[in-house]
Motif scaffolding. Structure first.
Motif, PDB file in Angstrom:
ATOM      1  N   UNK A  48      36.420-103.320  39.722  1.00  0.00           N
ATOM      2  CA  UNK A  48      35.948-101.905  40.796  1.00  0.00           C
ATOM      3  C   UNK A  48      35.383-102.357  41.732  1.00  0.00           C
ATOM      4  N   UNK A  49      34.181-103.647  41.340  1.00  0.00           N
ATOM      5  CA  UNK A  49      33.497-103.275  43.112  1.00  0.00           C
ATOM      6  C   UNK A  49      34.475-103.131  43.924  1.00  0.00           C
ATOM      7  N   UNK A  50      35.572-104.332  44.091  1.00  0.00           N
ATOM      8  CA  UNK A  50      36.386-104.140  45.569  1.00  0.00           C
ATOM      9  C   UNK A  50      37.525-103.681  45.047  1.00  0.00           C
ATOM     10  N   UNK A  51      38.103-102.778  46.102  1.00  0.00           N
ATOM     11  CA  UNK A  51      39.450-102.036  45.951  1.00  0.00           C
ATOM     12  C   UNK A  51      40.523-102.650  46.264  1.00  0.00           C
ATOM     13  N   UNK A  52      40.402-103.417  46.966  1.00  0.00           N
ATOM     14  CA  UNK A  52      41.626-104.637  47.467  1.00  0.00           C
ATOM     15  C   UNK A  52      42.218-105.382  47.064  1.00  0.00           C
ATOM     16  N   UNK A  53      43.935-105.564  47.352  1.00  0.00           N
ATOM     17  CA  UNK A  53      45.150-105.538  47.008  1.00  0.00           C
ATOM     18  C   UNK A  53      45.357-106.549  47.090  1.00  0.00           C
TER      19      UNK A  53
ATOM     20  N   UNK B 178      30.852 -98.639  48.349  1.00  0.00           N
ATOM     21  CA  UNK B 178      30.366 -98.104  50.041  1.00  0.00           C
ATOM     22  C   UNK B 178      31.388 -98.561  51.234  1.00  0.00           C
ATOM     23  N   UNK B 179      30.927 -97.956  51.897  1.00  0.00           N
ATOM     24  CA  UNK B 179      31.965 -98.025  52.657  1.00  0.00           C
ATOM     25  C   UNK B 179      31.936 -98.360  53.853  1.00  0.00           C
ATOM     26  N   UNK B 180      32.041 -99.531  55.441  1.00  0.00           N
ATOM     27  CA  UNK B 180      31.948 -99.675  57.003  1.00  0.00           C
ATOM     28  C   UNK B 180      31.126 -98.843  57.443  1.00  0.00           C
ATOM     29  N   UNK B 181      29.716 -98.510  57.600  1.00  0.00           N
ATOM     30  CA  UNK B 181      29.867 -97.705  58.811  1.00  0.00           C
ATOM     31  C   UNK B 181      29.378 -98.110  59.481  1.00  0.00           C
TER      32      UNK B 181
ATOM     33  N   UNK C 231      32.240 -92.989  45.428  1.00  0.00           N
ATOM     34  CA  UNK C 231      33.038 -93.908  45.578  1.00  0.00           C
ATOM     35  C   UNK C 231      33.587 -94.893  44.710  1.00  0.00           C
ATOM     36  N   UNK C 232      32.495 -94.547  43.393  1.00  0.00           N
ATOM     37  CA  UNK C 232      33.039 -95.531  42.269  1.00  0.00           C
ATOM     38  C   UNK C 232      34.393 -95.385  41.539  1.00  0.00           C
TER      39      UNK C 232
END
Length: 778
Positions: free
Chosen positions: A639-644, A707-710, A769-770
């Motif tokens: 769950x740290x990263x959402x990437x496939x 978190x997400x890029x800003x 976002x978690x």
């Protein structure tokens, strides 16, 4: 049919439509047209008929040629069926030059050719429906764009699967496209494509296992000049039989020329020989005699060098564009040495002049030598027995070149033939060499200096011969049949500093065209990665400023990400405006992406793109190689990263503290289709994405927060990181809080060189976002 659909589309857009109706001898079926279409009908395809018919037209806003879908015409015949229209359009361009280049206040003028092939510029895996001669039209439009810089010139290839109405709508969009740098576009159900050169790794001469033991080569134009140099290098590496076909007769040298090598001495001896024969020694007669001596000596030298290499060299005097004559000339040699296993088509002639000065005879000579010459070679051999088909094309075809519209057409026909032949004969090694100018030969020292001043690369003769043999003999089929050697021959236009570059483009995004973004899903919806938006703006900036290359960006901001849900806009507008330039050195382009969403445009991304003429040196990282105990948790599964899977580029977290993170990265391989609308230009956004991913890892491990890029204060790009390439990610925390993280990052290749550097990268932290990340990981 396409013609009525296009006419209707243009009328609805406010255009007055005039139909140029070609004679029945070319096309028999006449479509029904919408009302109010004026018709012009020349009596024949002759140039005089074109000129007289055009006197009935005053001002023109544009010219559209809709080429018939005629895959039944003989493959390389220039005067059969719809193929004859290519010459007709060439002559139309000549007589339209004044009408389409005169200044206008009502907007730009157009010269656009439409073909219906595969919608992917002839690159698909089937040759069905592909017509190489029709593909030559792209050489014309690319050259006209250089000769007519204020006119919008383009060739558009629509797949036959697209309906006439769909093609007409897309054509209307192409006519409005502000991108004047791309002259060749394809449309198919898979989307919109363009040809762009890709840097190839150097091929070394590891001979293929299936290379014929005793090859028999049929060569046009190979008795002297550039082609001869290439053939000799091939013979040096692998001896064989070389049947050299050329127009020049091979004659015994006359006594008067014996022993004379200096040019001046030959001219003097030729004058005396003419006088002794009772003829007046005119400059033309003297030049012709000397040229015959030079040609015969070059042919004999090549034949001797072939013999010295252990090969058999045979010269056949024949018109290499006449299949019957060529077949008769080589027949006894084929009977003696065996069937032809390889064809090299190196013949070519030039008639350089601007389109308005061209003649029908120029077209026939220049294009005919390329197209009919190749057809004659293939007719003289058995295509099913060929192990090699090697074609001498030109960068003038790939890029276009002023004064060489006919030459560009001919070479694009070769390129198209290479694509279709390779698809139809997968066991034959097909290479179409798109050469830039060679040192020596037609490139005089004065011309070489001019090329150097224009930034045009001149190919050394030995290097060109090596490249030819390397790609002819290399093992495997790791590249397509089109090989580009050198850069554009055109002078790149740059306005004065007080005239700023600006452009506005619109792009429609869909998940169907970007299927791999499914692996970049948050909360059940695919999201455009921030680095893809940055690459989108950087590539558009490069297209705006030809000759400049992406070096860095500043003040990149994610204002509202693009999500593939019900908020997805019908179109996204990219605005580019130059804000600073030092001519010949660098320029700065302000870029912003918006969409319509109410009274005001909705902002999505913005940045300032720095472009440079110089290539910056890669700095060296100060990371020390030392053993570190990796963190074993997989950030893609917890769950740290959402990437496939396709975005899972972090292989190992080697170190993580409050001030530092080190990661080993390697992004899986993506195909062009998987990259979709976000290709790997001018940098590979997918191999840079782990940098933002590492920031997300740090935020989760230190703050237990998604978190997400800003933002990104600055990114400097030095070298592209290819797919499946290991690199080390060095993250240095500059500041952090419960809501934000700011860090500097380097992506370091195994040789210690820094490929990209991100300064002041910022992500926003939120516990909300978690849950979304956990759902995506599940």
């Amino acid at each position: 049919m396409l013609t009525p659909a296009v006419a209707t589309q243009l009328q609805e857009a406010g255009w007055s439509v005039v139909l140029w109706r070609t004679p029945n001898l070319v096309i028999g079926v006449r479509p029904e047209l919408p009302a109010n279409c004026k018709i012009l009908a020349p009596e024949s395809l002759a140039e005089s008929a074109i000129a007289s018919t055009l006197t009935q037209v005053d001002a023109l806003g544009g010219f559209l040629h809709l080429h018939p879908n005629d895959s039944k015409s003989p493959m390389l015949s220039l005067d059969s069926g719809a193929n004859a229209l290519v010459r007709h359009v060439f002559l139309l361009a000549k007589h339209l030059q004044h009408k389409l280049t005169v200044p206008t206040d009502s907007g730009r003028r157009h010269f656009v050719c439409v073909v219906r092939q595969d919608g992917q510029l002839g690159t698909t895996g089937t040759a069905t429906g592909i017509n190489a001669v029709a593909g030559g039209l792209s050489g014309l439009t690319k050259t006209l764009q250089i000769e007519w810089p204020s006119t919008f010139c383009r060739t558009v290839d629509f797949a036959s699967e697209l309906s006439a109405e769909e093609a007409a709508q897309r054509l209307a969009a192409e006519l409005a496209d502000p991108d004047g740098q791309t002259q060749e576009i394809g449309w198919s159900p898979q989307g919109r494509v363009a040809f762009l050169p890709e840097v190839s790794d150097t091929v070394h001469s590891s001979e293929a296992d299936d290379f014929p033991e005793k090859p028999v080569w049929l060569v046009s134009g190979g008795a002297r000049g550039v082609t001869a140099a290439c053939v000799l290098e091939l013979a040096r590496r692998h001896p064989g039989t070389f049947l050299l076909a050329g127009r020049s007769p091979l004659e015994d040298e006359p006594d008067w020329a014996d022993g004379i090598t200096a040019e001046a001495g030959l001219r003097q001896a030729a004058m005396q020989a003419l006088q002794a024969a009772g003829e007046k020694p005119t400059p033309v007669k003297v030049r012709q005699l000397v040229e015959r001596i030079d040609a015969n000596r070059a042919i004999r030298t090549t034949l001797q060098q072939l013999q010295d290499s252990g090969s058999i060299g045979v010269y056949a005097s024949a018109d290499a564009t006449n299949a019957d004559e060529l077949r008769d000339a080589i027949a006894p040699h084929v009977q003696q040495h065996g069937a032809i296993t390889g064809v090299v088509h190196g013949a070519g002639v030039l008639a350089d002049k601007l389109i308005e000065k061209k003649t029908p005879e120029d077209f026939d000579a220049v294009v005919g030598t390329k197209a009919h010459g190749l057809q004659a070679l293939l007719d003289a051999a058995d295509p099913e027995q060929l192990s090699h088909l090697l074609l001498f094309s030109s960068a003038a075809g790939f890029y276009g070149n002023g004064g060489q519209s006919d030459y560009a057409i001919g070479n694009e026909i070769l390129n198209g033939t290479a694509l279709t032949f390779a698809q139809a004969h997968p066991n034959c090694r097909v290479v179409s060499y798109n050469w830039g100018p060679w040192e020596g030969g037609m490139v005089t020292p004065e011309l070489k200096r001019m090329f150097e001043e224009r930034g045009v690369e001149v190919i050394p003769a030995a290097e060109g011969a090596r490249i030819f043999a390397d790609f002819a003999m290399a093992e495997g089929r790791g590249h397509g049949p089109l090989l580009l050697i050198g850069n554009s021959l055109a002078v790149q236009y740059e306005p004065p500093p007080e005239v700023k570059w600006t452009r506005r483009t619109t792009r429609t995004l869909s998940l169907a065209q970007n299927p791999t973004l499914i692996d970049h899903t948050i909360g059940g919806h695919a999201v455009v990665p921030a680095v893809c938006a940055l690459a989108w703006m950087a590539e558009a900036a490069e297209q705006l400023a030809p000759g400049y290359r992406f070096a860095a960006c500043e003040d990149f901001q994610v204002l509202k990400g693009i999500v593939f849900d019900d908020t997805l806009a019908d179109g996204y507008q990219l605005d580019l405006e130059e804000v600073e330039r030092e001519s010949g050195l660098h320029t700065v382009i302000e870029a912003k992406i918006t969409s319509s969403g109410g009274k005001l445009p909705r902002p999505h991304y913005r940045t300032r793109v720095h472009l440079s003429k110089a290539t910056p040196d890669s700095p060296v990282s100060h990371l020390k190689a030392e053993h570190r105990t990796p963190i074993t948790d997989n950030p893609y599964q917890n769950g740290t990263l959402f990437h496939g899977p396709k975005f899972q580029g972090i292989q190992q977290i080697a170190e993580l503290t409050e001030q530092h993170l080190l990661a080993q990265c390697r992004m899986p391989v993506w195909s062009d289709a998987e990259c979709g609308q976000f290709q790997t230009r001018p940098f590979n956004p997918y191999t840079l994405d782990p940098a933002f991913q590492a920031m997300l890892v740090w935020a989760r491990m230190i703050h237990n927060t998604g978190s997400l890029p800003l933002k990104l204060a600055r990114m400097e790009h030095f070298r592209t990181i290819p797919f499946d390439t290991p690199c080390t990610l060095d993250l240095r925390v500059q500041s952090h809080s419960s809501t934000a993280l700011v860090a500097d990052l380097d992506l370091v290749l195994n040789d210690g060189q820094i490929a990209a550097r991100m300064l002041g990268a910022e992500v926003t932290l939120s516990e909300n976002l978690n849950t979304l990340f956990l759902k995506s990981a599940a």
